[in-house]
Design a protein around this motif. Structure first.
Motif, mmCIF file in Angstrom:
data_model
loop_
_atom_site.group_PDB
_atom_site.id
_atom_site.type_symbol
_atom_site.label_atom_id
_atom_site.label_comp_id
_atom_site.label_asym_id
_atom_site.label_seq_id
_atom_site.Cartn_x
_atom_site.Cartn_y
_atom_site.Cartn_z
ATOM 1 N N ASP A 140 7.440 -4.269 0.022
ATOM 2 C CA ASP A 140 8.580 -4.140 0.934
ATOM 3 C C ASP A 140 8.862 -5.446 1.663
ATOM 4 O O ASP A 140 10.012 -5.843 1.843
ATOM 5 C CB ASP A 140 8.317 -3.034 1.967
ATOM 6 C CG ASP A 140 8.388 -1.644 1.356
ATOM 7 O OD1 ASP A 140 8.854 -1.529 0.201
ATOM 8 O OD2 ASP A 140 7.957 -0.685 2.024
ATOM 9 N N GLU A 354 9.068 -0.521 13.386
ATOM 10 C CA GLU A 354 8.607 0.025 12.105
ATOM 11 C C GLU A 354 7.100 0.283 12.082
ATOM 12 O O GLU A 354 6.537 0.553 11.036
ATOM 13 C CB GLU A 354 8.967 -0.958 10.976
ATOM 14 C CG GLU A 354 10.443 -1.296 10.870
ATOM 15 C CD GLU A 354 11.266 -0.101 10.389
ATOM 16 O OE1 GLU A 354 10.745 0.674 9.557
ATOM 17 O OE2 GLU A 354 12.403 0.069 10.859
ATOM 18 N N HIS A 356 5.167 2.558 12.892
ATOM 19 C CA HIS A 356 4.648 3.855 12.454
ATOM 20 C C HIS A 356 4.251 3.825 10.975
ATOM 21 O O HIS A 356 3.382 4.586 10.536
ATOM 22 C CB HIS A 356 5.678 4.961 12.703
ATOM 23 C CG HIS A 356 6.949 4.775 11.936
ATOM 24 N ND1 HIS A 356 7.971 3.943 12.355
ATOM 25 C CD2 HIS A 356 7.373 5.304 10.752
ATOM 26 C CE1 HIS A 356 8.952 3.971 11.485
ATOM 27 N NE2 HIS A 356 8.621 4.798 10.492
ATOM 28 N N LYS A 357 4.869 2.937 10.203
ATOM 29 C CA LYS A 357 4.533 2.838 8.774
ATOM 30 C C LYS A 357 3.117 2.293 8.588
ATOM 31 O O LYS A 357 2.358 2.780 7.756
ATOM 32 C CB LYS A 357 5.536 1.941 8.054
ATOM 33 C CG LYS A 357 6.958 2.487 8.037
ATOM 34 C CD LYS A 357 7.908 1.522 7.350
ATOM 35 C CE LYS A 357 9.342 2.026 7.372
ATOM 36 N NZ LYS A 357 10.282 1.054 6.747
ATOM 37 N N ASN A 358 2.774 1.276 9.375
ATOM 38 C CA ASN A 358 1.414 0.728 9.310
ATOM 39 C C ASN A 358 0.397 1.780 9.723
ATOM 40 O O ASN A 358 -0.647 1.948 9.078
ATOM 41 C CB ASN A 358 1.284 -0.482 10.234
ATOM 42 C CG ASN A 358 2.273 -1.593 9.924
ATOM 43 O OD1 ASN A 358 3.475 -1.381 9.996
ATOM 44 N ND2 ASN A 358 1.778 -2.772 9.579
ATOM 45 N N GLY A 360 0.781 5.028 9.712
ATOM 46 C CA GLY A 360 0.778 6.124 8.736
ATOM 47 C C GLY A 360 -0.086 5.813 7.535
ATOM 48 O O GLY A 360 -0.822 6.680 7.034
ATOM 49 N N GLY A 361 -0.045 4.575 7.067
ATOM 50 C CA GLY A 361 -0.881 4.198 5.927
ATOM 51 C C GLY A 361 -2.361 4.304 6.222
ATOM 52 O O GLY A 361 -3.169 4.598 5.329
ATOM 53 N N THR A 404 -1.685 -3.698 7.232
ATOM 54 C CA THR A 404 -0.370 -3.287 6.717
ATOM 55 C C THR A 404 -0.310 -1.783 6.494
ATOM 56 O O THR A 404 0.768 -1.197 6.422
ATOM 57 C CB THR A 404 -0.077 -3.974 5.380
ATOM 58 O OG1 THR A 404 -1.079 -3.572 4.428
ATOM 59 C CG2 THR A 404 -0.090 -5.489 5.534
ATOM 60 N N GLN A 406 -1.363 -0.669 3.726
ATOM 61 C CA GLN A 406 -1.239 -0.611 2.272
ATOM 62 C C GLN A 406 -2.447 -1.287 1.608
ATOM 63 O O GLN A 406 -3.295 -1.853 2.270
ATOM 64 C CB GLN A 406 0.060 -1.292 1.838
ATOM 65 C CG GLN A 406 1.310 -0.630 2.409
ATOM 66 C CD GLN A 406 2.583 -1.253 1.871
ATOM 67 O OE1 GLN A 406 2.657 -1.654 0.708
ATOM 68 N NE2 GLN A 406 3.602 -1.328 2.709
#
Length: 686
Positions: A140, A354, A356-358, A360-361, A404, A406
Motif C-alpha cells: 500500500d 490511518e 487503526h490499520k497498523n 488491526g494487523g 506496520t 504487516q
C-alpha cells in the motif's frame, strides 16, 4: 511505447516495487521489465569521490607542501566492484523508450545522494524524473509513494546537502589526516615502537573520540568524597521505615560548614553527635508535622527513533548500535516496521488517521494481539492526533519507527534477536494508546528534638500503559525498564500511612549513621553514546527532557552507528561486547592529545553539531551551497596553516606518558615497573 524506469537502492527493494506494480515482469541481467515498466537497482553506492592522485599524480605522495588540498571541481569515479551494475543502470537511464524515471532509493539524504551520483555520471538529460518517498515497504505504501511521487527537482536542496556532507567529510579527512600524520605520526609511532602511524581524523569521529577520552579522564581524576547521613528508624504498626534527617531551616545545623549536603555530614563524628542528640530522651517518638498525599501520572514514553531504539537495545540485549541498525533494517525490508533511519519520535497527522490499520494487523501477532484488540474495542486510537504522540512540526523526513501490522508471516523465521527487537518496537507503539500509570505518593515530615525527618512513599495504583511494556523475554520485572519500577510500600501500608494525622506520634526504634560516597561519572555505553551524539554531546538521560531538545546533533541517525564502529575498528576505542561499555585505547588517547594540541576545535561537540545544522539549513533552502563551501574551505585553510606553524611535537610526550600509566602494556617502562603498575593500574580498555 514509452516506459517508466524505477530505480531502487537494493535488489530486494526492487523486487517489492515490481510486486506492487502488478505487471508481468521478465528478468533481465540486473533489471526486471514488463510492457510498461522497467525496475532496476543500485547495490548501495555505485560512485565514490576520487582520491587526490586522480587530480594530480604528484598528490599520491603525502606532503605538507601540497596542503591544504581544495579542488575547484570534485572528481568522481565508478567503484570497480560494482561497475557492471552501474553500466546496466546507466544504460537503462539513457534508453530512448524510458520517458519517466522514478527514483525509489531510500527516502533520506544518503538515498538521494546514491541516485544523484549515478545520474550525474550517466549524463542523463531530457527525462521526466519523479521522487518516490515512502515510510515502509508495504504494498500500500509503495503504491501510494508512486501515485504521489513529486518532481525530483523538489529535492534539489536535499541533494545539495548530501553532496556537501560528502565533500566536508572528504576534505576534512584528506587534509587533516594527512596534516596530522605528517606532523605527528612519527612522534606517535616512535612512542609506541611501531613502524608508522597514520592518524585518522574525521569531522564526527574525532569529536566522538574526544567525548570518550574526556569522560575516561574525568573518571580517573575523580576523588571520592565520603559523607554521613543520619536515619531515624520509625515504626508504624510493626512495619519499620526510614526517616532521613535533613538540615532544613530551623535545624541547629542549617547551612552549617560541617555539612557535605543538607542531608549529610563531612565527618562521621558530627553525624554521631546529631544521632546522640536525637536519642537523648527515650522513649523515642517522632511527631507528625506534615503529611502530603498526591497522585502522580506517568505517561507512556514517546515512540522510538533510531537513536532511542539503539540505546534501548544496548541496554536490553547488549548489542551495538550497528547491530541494532542491521536488525531494524531487516525488519523494514521484510515490511514489519517503518523506515528506521529517522530522528522523529512522533507520528504525522496523516498517519494518525490511518493508524487503526497498523493496530488491526497486530491482532495477528502473539505478543500484541490482546492489546491491539482492546485498543480497537475501546477506540482509544481515535483521539491520538490530539496527544503529544502526533506532531507534524517535529517531523522532517520520516515519522517514528512503528510496526506496520504487516509481514507477520516472516516473524518466526527471524533470528531470536530480531524477534526481540520487533517485540520491543510493538510494545512501545501499543503503549501510547493506553492511559498513564497512576501512582499514589505520600510525603511525611516528622519532628524529633526540633530536627526534621523526611520519608516518602510511592505505590502503583493503576497500571495503565505499564501492562503493555513487559516483554515476553524478560527474566525479571526490572528488565522491562518501566513495569519493574520499584514501589516503596504495599497497599496495606499505604492505607495506614493515609490514616495518619498532623501532630500524631510514631515510635522511633533508634538512629543509625549510614556512610555514602560520591560517585564518578559513568562510562558511555554504545547506546548512551548514540544518545549523547544525538544531543550534541550531552548525555541527557531523562526521557522527557531529551524530547524538548531541538537542533541537530553530531552525525545523523544514518551515520552514528557506523562512526562508532569505525573508531573501534581502527582501535581508537575499545568496546566490551558483554556490557557495551566504551573506553579509549592508549592509541586513542594519544590521538586525542595530538588533536588537542593542534586542531582542538575538532573535539568540540557544539562546533561539530553546528556543521550538521548547517547542512540542515542547506536542505531547507535557508543558505546556499556556495555559502557553506566558503565557510568550510576557510575553516580548513585556517586550521591547516595554524598547524603548519606549530613546533610542539616533542612536548606531546609528557601527555603520552600520563595516559600510558593507565595501561598494562605501556611503552617506555621496565618490565619490573610494568609488573608493579599492573597490580594498581589495570587496563582501562575492555
Amino acid at each position: 511505447m514509452s516506459k517508466s524506469l524505477y530505480i531502487a537502492e537494493k535488489p530486494s527493494v526492487a523486487q517489492e516495487f515490481a510486486k506492487a506494480l502488478k505487471e508481468n515482469f521478465r528478468r533481465g541481467d540486473g533489471y526486471l521489465e514488463s510492457e510498461h515498466a522497467v525496475v532496476t537497482w543500485c547495490v548501495g553506492h555505485l560512485i565514490t569521490m576520487s582520491y587526490p592522485e586522480k587530480y594530480d599524480a604528484k598528490l599520491k605522495r603525502w606532503s605538507l607542501e601540497t596542503l591544504p588540498f581544495l579542488p575547484e571541481e570534485f572528481k568522481y569515479e565508478i567503484i570497480p566492484s560494482v561497475r557492471k551494475q552501474f553500466d546496466i543502470v546507466s544504460g537503462l537511464l539513457k534508453r530512448e523508450d524510458v520517458a519517466t524515471i522514478y527514483v525509489c532509493t531510500d527516502s533520506g539524504r544518503e538515498g538521494e545522494y546514491i541516485y544523484r551520483l549515478v545520474e550525474m555520471m550517466s549524463g542523463v538529460k531530457g527525462k521526466e524524473r519523479k521522487r518516490v518517498w515512502i515510510d515502509s515497504q508495504t504494498e500500500d505504501e509503495i503504491v501510494r509513494g508512486i501515485r504521489e511521487a513529486r518532481d525530483l527537482s523538489e529535492y534539489d536542496n536535499l541533494s545539495a546537502s548530501a553532496y556537501l556532507r560528502a565533500k566536508e567529510d572528504y576534505l576534512m579527512g584528506i587534509n587533516f589526516s594527512r596534516l596530522l600524520s605528517l606532523k605527528y605520526g612519527n612522534v606517535v609511532s616512535g612512542y609506541l615502537h611501531t613502524k608508522y602511524t597514520a592518524i585518522s581524523v574525521g569531522r564526527v569521529m574525532t569529536c566522538v573520540l574526544g567525548m570518550v577520552v574526556r569522560r575516561e579522564r574525568e573518571i580517573r581524576d575523580f576523588v571520592k568524597t565520603p559523607f554521613y547521613r543520619v536515619l531515624g528508624k520509625l515504626n508504624l504498626n510493626g512495619k519499620p521505615f526510614d526517616g532521613e534527617w535533613r538540615a532544613a531551616e530551623g535545624s541547629r545545623y542549617f547551612q552549617s560548614p560541617l555539612l557535605y549536603k543538607e542531608n549529610g555530614f563531612k565527618e562521621k563524628k558530627h553525624a554521631r553527635e546529631l544521632a546522640d542528640i536525637l536519642s537523648a530522651h527515650p522513649p523515642l517518638q517522632a511527631v507528625i508535622e506534615k503529611i502530603e498525599k498526591k497522585k502522580e501520572n506517568k505517561n507512556p514514553p514517546l515512540l522510538f527513533n533510531l537513536a532511542e531504539l539503539q540505546n534501548e537495545c544496548a541496554r536490553l540485549f547488549k548489542i551495538s548500535p550497528d547491530e541494532t541498525l542491521q536488525v531494524v533494517q531487516e525488519l523494514y525490508e521484510k515490511k514489519l516496521v517503518t523506515y528506521p533511519r529517522t530522528d522523529a519520535r512522533v507520528l504525522s497527522s496523516a498517519v494518525a488517521k490511518e493508524i487503526h490499520k497498523n493496530i488491526g494487523g497486530l491482532r495477528n501477532y502473539i505478543h500484541g494481539q490482546s492489546f491491539a484488540a482492546e485498543i480497537l474495542e475501546k477506540g482509544s486510537y481515535k483521539n491520538i492526533a490530539k496527544t503529544r504522540y502526533v506532531n507534524d512540526k517535529q517531523i522532517t523526513d520520516h515519522y517514528a519507527i512503528i510496526p506496520t501490522g504487516q509481514g507477520l508471516a516472516a516473524i518466526n523465521r527471524l533470528p531470536e534477536k530480531s524477534q526481540k527487537v520487533y517485540e520491543t518496537i510493538v510494545r512501545r507503539f501499543l503503549s501510547i494508546f493506553y492511559p498513564p500509570a497512576v501512582y499514589q505518593k505520600v510525603n511525611l515530615v516528622t519532628l524529633v528534638e526540633k530536627e526534621r525527618l523526611f520519608s516518602s512513599f510511592k505505590v502503583l495504583i493503576a497500571e495503565g500503559y505499564l501492562k503493555v511494556t513487559g516483554n515476553s523475554f524478560d527474566r525479571k520485572k526490572e528488565d522491562s525498564g518501566e513495569k519493574g519500577e520499584e514501589t516503596s510500600c504495599d497497599a496495606a501500608f499505604l492505607e495506614a500511612l493515609q490514616s495518619l494525622k498532623k501532630q500524631g506520634v510514631i515510635p522511633v526504634d533508634g538512629f543509625e549513621i549510614k556512610e555514602g560516597e560520591t560517585s564518578p561519572p559513568k562510562r558511555y555505553t554504545s547506546g548512551s553514546m548514540i544518545l549523547a551524539m544525538e544531543n550534541a554531546g550531552q548525555l541527557i538521560e531523562d526521557e522527557e527532557l531529551r524530547a524538548q531538545i531541538k537542533g541537530s546533533g553530531i552525525g545523523t541517525s544514518a551515520t552514528r552507528a557506523e562512526i562508532l564502529k569505525k573508531l573501534v575498528t581502527i582501535k581508537y576505542l575499545g568496546l566490551n561486547k558483554k556490557t557495551q561499555v566504551i573506553t579509549p585505547t592508549l592509541l586513542g588517547e594519544m590521538i586525542f592529545d595530538v588533536v588537542n594540541a593542534s586542531i582542538r576545535s575538532l573535539l568540540n561537540p557544539d562546533l561539530t553539531a553546528s556543521w550538521e545544522k548547517g547542512l540542515t539549513y542547506v536542505a531547507e533552502g535557508d543558505i546556499t551551497s556556495e555559502e557553506y563551501m566558503v565557510k568550510l574551505e576557510n575553516f580548513i585553510k585556517s586550521r591547516t596553516y595554524g598547524v603548519l606553524k606549530l613546533n610542539n611535537q616533542y612536548v606531546l610526550r609528557q601527555y603520552f606518558d600520563k595516559a600510558a600509566q593507565n595501561y598494562k602494556t605501556s611503552p617506555g617502562r621496565s618490565s619490573a615497573n610494568k609488573k608493579k603498575e599492573g597490580k594498581t593500574n589495570g587496563a582501562v580498555n575492555n
